[in-house]
Every structure is written in structure tokens, then in C-alpha cells.
Scaffold this motif. Sequence first.
Motif, short mmCIF file in Angstrom:
data_model
loop_
_atom_site.label_atom_id
_atom_site.label_comp_id
_atom_site.label_asym_id
_atom_site.label_seq_id
_atom_site.Cartn_x
_atom_site.Cartn_y
_atom_site.Cartn_z
N UNK A 140 0.84 -1.20 0.00
CA UNK A 140 0.00 0.00 0.00
C UNK A 140 0.86 1.24 0.00
N UNK A 141 0.36 2.31 -0.61
CA UNK A 141 1.10 3.58 -0.60
C UNK A 141 0.11 4.73 -0.65
N UNK A 142 0.58 5.90 -0.26
CA UNK A 142 -0.31 7.04 -0.02
C UNK A 142 0.04 8.21 -0.94
N UNK A 143 -0.99 8.78 -1.54
CA UNK A 143 -0.82 10.02 -2.30
C UNK A 143 -1.07 11.19 -1.36
N UNK A 183 4.00 -4.25 -6.08
CA UNK A 183 5.41 -3.93 -5.83
C UNK A 183 5.46 -2.45 -5.40
N UNK A 184 6.37 -2.10 -4.52
CA UNK A 184 6.45 -0.69 -4.13
C UNK A 184 6.63 0.25 -5.33
N UNK A 185 7.37 -0.20 -6.32
CA UNK A 185 7.60 0.66 -7.49
C UNK A 185 6.30 0.82 -8.29
N UNK A 220 -2.22 -6.47 3.29
CA UNK A 220 -1.60 -5.24 2.79
C UNK A 220 -0.45 -4.85 3.70
N UNK A 221 0.67 -4.63 3.08
CA UNK A 221 1.83 -4.11 3.82
C UNK A 221 2.01 -2.64 3.47
N UNK A 222 2.09 -1.82 4.49
CA UNK A 222 2.39 -0.40 4.24
C UNK A 222 3.62 -0.03 5.04
N UNK A 280 15.81 -1.00 -10.12
CA UNK A 280 16.14 -0.01 -9.09
C UNK A 280 16.20 -0.56 -7.68
N UNK A 281 15.98 -1.85 -7.51
CA UNK A 281 15.94 -2.40 -6.16
C UNK A 281 17.32 -2.35 -5.50
N UNK A 282 17.32 -1.87 -4.28
CA UNK A 282 18.58 -1.83 -3.53
C UNK A 282 18.87 -3.21 -2.96
#
Lengths: 283, 779, 163
Positions: B68-71, B138-140, B289-291, C25-27
Motif C-alpha cells: 500500500x502507498x499514499x498520495x 510492488x512498491x515501485x 496489505x503491507x504499508x 532499481x531495487x537496492x
Amino acid sequence: MTVAVPTSLSDALAAIAQNPAAQIIQGGTDLMVEINFNRRKPTDVIALRRVLELREWSIAKDGSTITIGAGLPYAQMEDDEIARLVPALAQAARTVGSPQIRAAGSIGGNLGTCSPAGDALPVLSALDAIVHLRSSTGARNISVHEFMVGVKRNARAPDEIIVSVTLPIVTGWQGYAKVGVRNAMVISIASCCLAVDRTNSAIRIALGAVGPTIIRCRATEAWLTSQLDLSSVNTVSTNLLKEFGDRVAQEAKPIDDHRSTAVYRRHAVSTLAKRLLTRANTP
Amino acid sequence: MKNTVSTNTVSINTVSTSTVSTDTITGTRREVRRDILGAPALRPDGADKVQGKFAFSSDIWAEHMLWGATLRSPHPYARIVSIDLSAAFDIDGVEAIITAVDVPGKKTYGLISSDQPVFASDFVRYVGEPVACVAADHPETCRRALAAINVIYEVLTPLTDPERALLPETPKIHPDGNMLRYQKIICGDQTIQGEIIVENTYELGMQDQAFLGLEAAMAFPDSGGAGVDLVIATQWIHEDQKQIAACLDLPVDKVRVTLGGVGGAFGAREDISLQVHCCLLALKTSRPIKMQYSREESFYGHVHRHPAKIWIRHHATNEGIIQRIESKMVFDGGAYASTSAAVLINGITHIQGPYKCESATVHGFAVRTNNPPCGAMRGFGVVQACFAHESQMDKLAVACGLSPVEIRLRNAMRTGDKLITGQVIESVAPVERCIRETDAIPMPVPLARDANPLELVGGSGLTSLPQNIVRGVGWGVSIKNLMYSEKFDDYATARCQLHDGIVNLKFATAEVGQGFVVLAPQIARSVLGVDEVILDPVDTRIGSAGSTSASRQTWMSGGAVDGACRLVREQLFEHVGKIHNIDPLRLVIEDTDIVDMIGDFRISVIDASTGAHFDQTFEHHHRPTEELDENGQGNCHVAFAFVAHRAVVDVDVELGLVKVIQIATAQDVGRVLNPIAAIGQVEGGIAQGLGLAVMEEIVLDNGKIRNPSFTDYLLPTTLDMPDVIAVLIEEPEPQAPLGAKGIGEPPCISVTPAIAAAIRNATGRDLPRVPIRPQDICL
Amino acid sequence: MTPNTEVYQLNVNGKKCEVRDAWIGESLLYVLRERLGLPGAKGACEQGECGSCTVIMDDQAVCSCLVMAATAIDTEISTVEGLSVDGKLTDVQDAFVNEGAVQCGFCTPGLVVAVHNLLDTSPTPTDIEIKEAISGNICRCTGYGRIFEAVRSAAATRQETNK
């Protein structure tokens, strides 16, 4: 998306000739921050960490110069021999980041990023270093002054790799000093390198973090040469020291930012220069 | 191969501790000890932590999980015109995007007043305010999806000057208005004019808690969305549970919160950050969900210490006796209320410092601006007050021709003295002793002419030589309230079970690094004569423990564990008495045995409890407190602790650079329950107070944080930290269940003014603002 | 040799680990934690300013957040998980626990790795050498006092053992 990890300079040059748009990564201490902070998304990368030729250093046969590989980690610049021949460089290397950063960071990275706060850069400027660039089709040796074009801009062509820098081995006192708001692991908000060349009766002063790029104080150098006999240690009068500091301050072009103010930076860099001149003339 | 630290179950970091034949090194002697109260017991989670095996909330991994990610808002104040999610939905790997319309329950949350939106829907009021969340593989992918969300803002002129927020003509930036709280204190003779009058205006910048373990959580949805499990690094799991359930429109018992490993807190985890977002995404996607915030996001994602501006005037006799204080205190609360109202009360009720004062006129304001929200941080309003009153004490000393020590001794308060709120100090109040014992600590050796450059100001930067350096000495003394105030019943619950010589303790107390996990077993061993103590997971399957803040858990949760263990001990004695036909009142615990005080009966606790099972739960409540009346009068605080600090600094006066050389301190702790843990709190608090004095500040420009990174928000390193010489003053506190006062906050409070005073001493400058920047000293 | 990021191999704690389908780009920190099941190294700043992610790469202590994982092929990487050979605590780990150098513990794995690196290269460090060697490791809880004690104690124990 490709990652090339060449093991020789020729392989590295071939890789970049094939893909001049590729991102070169040396120690990673700048590029990875950009990636981690979502500011850059590289597609192709050429990593130089395993190009051992870039991690070498050598002294010219006639003993007049020292050449340092662009990938030599700062930690290794604290080496006794380097510290004896180019003390200012060893001192600057010691102030870079933390031990972990010094194990990874290098002059090539400092030059490639070309931040005015790069700790090694004032030393390269003061010593009139020559930057050696190579591409698959040739080699260029240019003065560090021509190499550093502006804030985070340099003269490297897309297909070139920074291979090494050559510094003169000079007789005379030299030193580097830096101001940060912490007693370790801090980005400089003002730095100065001062080097005396006794043989040529010259003095060189370069300032970091007080302008868009490293500032070489040529006017002050010329003035000081007319005031002091630089072939030996002098007694520097209070008045002379003050005027010297004022002249250095005038040559600085600092800005206000979140790290400091222009007024403080000008004061700090002038103070550092005065201290270095005093140290240079302390028998 | 995947991360195996955690599993889909949410029981993590269960701790078993035993001290049977534990060896410890005390000096050069090795001895066997039992880790009862007072012993230097070791952390039961220490072995896992040094091996990297301890599961922090960011270390949790689950099959099929999404990120999960936040705007967040890029503007300090703007109206949201439209939000277009379509391009973000088109990105491969994006599973869900949620905004305010997806919040099923209450649209807002908040610790004291519920004024902060889960997601901004009409206006954004600070840079970094959440607008939407995504879940992706994925975080990206998350970052790309956030970049693809198109929010159109109508940018408005932000209110960033707290002084302007006080003006009635300033437009309101929130329906609740711009005044978060106003409170005055009027006491004694309002007409007194002292023979000596000193005044000044003091300022403190915005400090960040900067815990190392970034905000992180994992939410596991029930199938069908009937409920959710949340594993989270937080300070108060029950408060999280309550606020999350309201926003999710779920019954409280359908939101089960488990404490994940917490990498420091210092107040920044008291408010909701990613809790609701993470649960919403889990329910929306039916997947774990991982944040996890980045450091930059963390600076935007949690509250900070309030910047404050404090005008203060002291009236005193020629002998330096304080007669009256006048003060106006303005705290910048930022965009949302958080705990500003309580921080303000702490500020104004501590403005007299640990000194007697009969008359006061104090006006306190906590205001709303479009700056980042501010709330709890270690010291909670008292840090601000202390910097002002201690700076004044030195001015007073100069005006009266007294030393910094003498002026403080002459005014030091004692048990039985009345505060400007009318509350009588019932706590042990060894202020004079704190000062005298600190004063007795030897000064550091003078700076050597040939000192190693690394020991000089500037360190390896070779900035300063010994001849550039001037040494200074300064003092700070403080009073700090313990526990929550103003009628709040912040009780704590604990359950103790004893069977076969083994104790199981269950509580919801958040371990954030402070060491309750080492203290709780010590209590059980002392009360019950056992060695083996198992700590059950910290979750919401037991009553609240209150927050790990306000220096309160040793007193409150310690009291609850102590109470539960005592109830079990009563049961155990009855059980033994019945079997062996002895009056249970004659039984006591001696080491690991139950013994008859009168006869020669003796049985080990292990034998006595074998085959039996005792189970008791206890709630500890502190004594009730009162709200302040209109004139700021009332018994609003539970208890108080005191501390003195003396700082020695080296200053490069010409460059304005500082290195703190030594901090001497004597702290009123009531009773030392664990000397290792106690010294750790003292040294750690001092480091944070040092940071505020000379380097730590969130720099704002039109509401935007200019330095949201560890490159530019500077924390003290090993080479910035001085020698600390600490004396722990043990005068057991009768009110406290274990005789011990909370010790977490006092260390960070008066060390800041002590360092500031030492810099003033070295430079002769007024320096009314912290952090003190180089240009403040030398320009 | 030009590995793309579809698959590459890392040598971690003496084992070969395969990384598949990674983003370029993964570290190294991310790959260790999220792909290789080694969450001992912690991320707290993403820019080499805190030391929590310290690992050893070819005998050097480095910040794994600043290493592009795909470029770390053919290096020997050791993490905090690889320090102990037999499951027992190392001398440094033992000292950290015994001296109270651990509070929240988030900085601890990075520090433990950095201190191992220090004592392996400089077995009898002075106090100022200790401070400089770990000046890149930020701890927010302890104020470093107990950490210094732990390093001194580990160095003394090692001296004693090697006599």
C-alpha cells in the motif's frame, strides 16, 4: 532493462559505446539516493564496481604527480602514502559521510555528480587536477576547472567514463577544512582547501559549497602572492589575515538554503581560509 | 526463498524469560542473580534484536500480500477540484485505489477532537495530507500509480504564521476554527511589581521524533470483510482500535490490533497515520496489505513537537525570590488538533518550573495553521516551557548577582508547595537535592592543547583548533507531570496466570524500546517468587493499557502487573494454606519459596503451584484529577518528577559551532527498578534534548518541509554525544505502585536549556531560540 | 557479462541466492529483506545517513540501501544473520545484550555488523576510534552510552579470549 557489470575498463567502454544513455554507477552513494527517493528511474545501468583499473593509484616515475583511480574508495585515500603526498586530499576524504560511505564513495562519483558540496572537489580544484576521460574511441585529459561546468553539471560526454585524476605533488603546506552543523557525517555548508606551492612561490585556494560549483580564488591568490614571500613560512600580520579573509569572502557566491544562509556561508568560508593560511604559516 | 520472519498468524515476538542461573558481569565479578526488581535485568528481546531476528512491523511478510502507498497533498492549503484515478487504474499490478468516498464509517479521526480526515475530500490543509491510497504488487508499481493519479487543486493562500492565526480577522482554515485551545492561569496578586524584573521572548523550532523504525503495518482481512487484523508499530493499540473501527464502520471487536515490533516512538506513534488506510486497502482487496513509509514520507506522516513562541516576565525580590510570572505562550498546532489541547495545558501549567511562585498571569494559545500537524513528543509541552523558564532563571541570576546554582536553590520547590494552578505538590520533590547532587559531579578535564582533532568542534572537518574554542557551563532544572491529566482516566490492565511455577503475563502495553518487557517479569519474580515468566503477545484481547507515553507505563502498567501478581499471590497463599493447614496471612514469599513467618514451613513456589492454575486480571487507575477552571485552577496533574542538568560545551565562537563535552545530571526517579534500563532512558533523553539545543529542526517554507531526510534533518551522532554522568536519586514515591516515578521524559527536558545556557556562557550572546544555529552565535 | 534483471545471483552469508523478476532499481537492502528472507538489515533513511542497513560486502561495511542489488553479483555479502556460526550469540552480540546497548533495537543489527567490522580490522580500538567507527550508525534511543560500553566490553573479551 539491463545491468552491465564489466570487469575491465575496455569492457566498460564497450558497454557505454553500445548504450551511451545508460546510467553509470560507481559507489552508488549518489545514484541510489536518487532512485530510493523516487527522483530517477534508470532503465540501463553500467556498474563500475568491478573495474579494478579504476581503483588503482600510482605515483609518476619522476615523483612529480600522483594519479588516483576514479573508483578508489575514500577509505583508501587515508592511506599513509597518499596522506603524505597529498595531505589535503586525505583530509577531505576523511570528512566524507560515514565510514560506510567512505567504503563506497570515490572521486569519480564526486566528479560525476559535481555537487558544489562534494568534499574532494575543492582539493582537486586547488591542486589544478587533470581529469582523465576515456571512451571506446579515445581519451581526453582536461583540467578539473573545465570539467566542472555548473551545479551538478560536468563536461563528461555520454560515452565517456571518468577514469582517474592526476594531481601534482607539491612542496609546501596544504590542508582542507569544512564546516557542518554536526561533528561527524555531515554535508559541508562551507569548505576550503588551501595549498602552498613553495617551489613556484604560489598559493592556491578553492572553496566548496559557497557557489554553484567549486570556486577557485584566483584574485586572492594573485594578491597574496604580491604580499607574502611564499617560498618560506611567514609571519602573517593580523591586518593581512583580515584582508585575506575579506578577499576570499568576496570571491564566494553563496546562497540561502535549508542548510544555511548566504551570510553565514560567506563568513564561514572566509574564516576557514584564514585559519588554513595561519596553519600554513605555523612553523 | 521468502522472508520467513512472520507468518499469516499475527502472534509475533512472544517472549519467554528466565533468570535461573543467569550470569552477569558486574565490574570484574561474576555472580548469579535473580532478576527481581532493582536488579540489572537484561532485555528478554535482546538476543533476537542483536541477531536481526526480532520482527519489527516492517519485517512482516505474508503470502499474496500487496503493498500500500499514499498520495499526499503537495500544497499547504488548497481546494480539491477533482481526482482522476483512471490512468492509475490502467497500470499493471494495481489492485485498488481508494479515496474519501471509500471510507465506510466516520470520515475523520483524532486523539482529542476528531477533526482530521482519513482522506482529504474538499480541502487539503497541509503539505503531505493524504488524498488517496493504492494497493499494488510492488512498491515501485505503487509509486508509478501514485504519479498517475491526477488531482486538480485550486491553490489557496496558506496560513503559516501562528501569530496571524490568533487574529479574529484571519479567515478560518477549518470548520472548527483556528483556535485549538485557549487557557489562562490567573493566580495570586496580579499587581505585584518585582524589585527585579526580567523578561524576554523565547522560541523553539519544530523537532521531529525521528524514531528509526519507520511507520509500518500489515493488515489481514477476514474472509468476507467482516473484520480485520492489524499488526502495527504503535503506542496505544486500544486507541488505534477504537479510531479504526469507527472509520471502518465495524464493531470494535472486529478490529483486532496486535503490536508489531516498534522501532522507537517518542510520541510520534500516538496519532493515527497509516492504520485506517492499511485496513481499508485490505478489506477492499481481500488480501494482506503491507504499508511502510519512507523517511521522507514519515516526516509528513506523523505529528511533530510544537514550535512555540513564549513571552515571559519574572518579578523577583532583590534576593532573587520569584514573586510573580507573566507569560504569553503560543503553540503552533499545525493543520489538525491531535493532542495540541493537552500539550498547551502542560506548557502553561509548567511555566513556573520547579520553583515556588505565588502569583501568575499566563495566557496560552494553541492555534491551527497550514503547517504540519503537531502533537506528542517526549516532554509534551514542558520542553517548551522549560526552555523559557530556565533561560529566565539565568537572567534573574545575573540581575541579582547570584550564581545559576544559587538562584535555583533559593527558589526550589518542595513537597507541599502550591503550584500556580492551586494544586499542591504531593509528590516527593527533591529539587534541591537534584541541584546539589548535580553540582557535586566533577567537571570535565580542560581541553588539551594536543587533543585529538576528532575530539574538537568540527571533528574530522579539522575546523577548529584548541585556540579557537571557548568552554561554557550552563544549568537547567525541570518539573514534569507524570500520566495523563485533566480528568482523564488512563488506566492500565494486566492479567497474571501462575501454573507449575511458570507465570504468564498478558497486557496491551506497547513496548517501544523503553523496556516494559524487562520490567514486567521483574515485577512477577519479586511478587511471586518465580523465575520463569512468559509474556503473551500484546494485542487487544485484553483491556487497555493506555498509551506508552507521558512517562506512565512503569507506574500504570507496572501497577497493573503488580496488582494482578498480588491477587494471584493471595490465591496461591490460600491454596497452600488450605493444603498445609496454615493461616494464609502467615505466608510470605522468600526468594523462590513460600515460607511461614511464624513456623518453619517452607515450600517452593514451583512445588506449591504444580498442578494448580491461578488467573487474575487487575486494572490500575491513578488517582482522579480535575479539569482546570476558567482561571486555570484545579488539581489537573497526577504526580511530578524532577531533574537537574549541568552542561559543559566547547564553542568555536568565531564559527558558531558547538560540541557538548559533558552532561551532569541528577534525576528524581523514586526508585531504581532496573539500573541498566534507567541509565539508558537518561542517556537517550539527553541525546534528544541535545539535538533540540543545537541541530534538530524541521525547516518550513510556506508550510513545506525543506529538510525531510536524514541528510538535512540532523540527529546527534556518536561524535556529538558527550560523556553523561548521572545520579539517580531514590526517594520512593508513596503514590506510585512500585515507588518508582516515570523516568522517560525528564532527561530530555532541562538538558536543552542547560546546553543553551552553556553556549551563552561561552559566547555572551542572548540566544533566545533553539536550536541554536551557527549564525545565531557568530553573526 | 550482462545480466539483465530477469535473474541474477547473489552470494549472501556463504550461500548462492537467485533473484528473479526484480526491478532494476531495487537496492540490496530491499532484495535481502523482501526477496531473500533476510530482514535483519533495516531501512531507516534510504540514503546512507543512518547505518541501520549496514552489511559487509567484500570485507567492507557498507550501507546496503546504497548498493544496487543487481550490481552486487560476484561479491561476498554477509548480513547480521550470518554473523553467528553456531546459533550462539557472537561476542559483540553478547556484549550488546549484557551492557544494555539495545532499546528499540532498530539500529542494533547495523551497529552489530559495523562493530564486528571494526573489531575484525582494529581489535584494540581507543574510545575515539570506537566513536568514529560507528559515527555512521544513528541510534535514537540510547544516546550511545551503553553502546560504547558494549564495544569496549566486546573488545576486552576478545583480547582476553585471544591471549
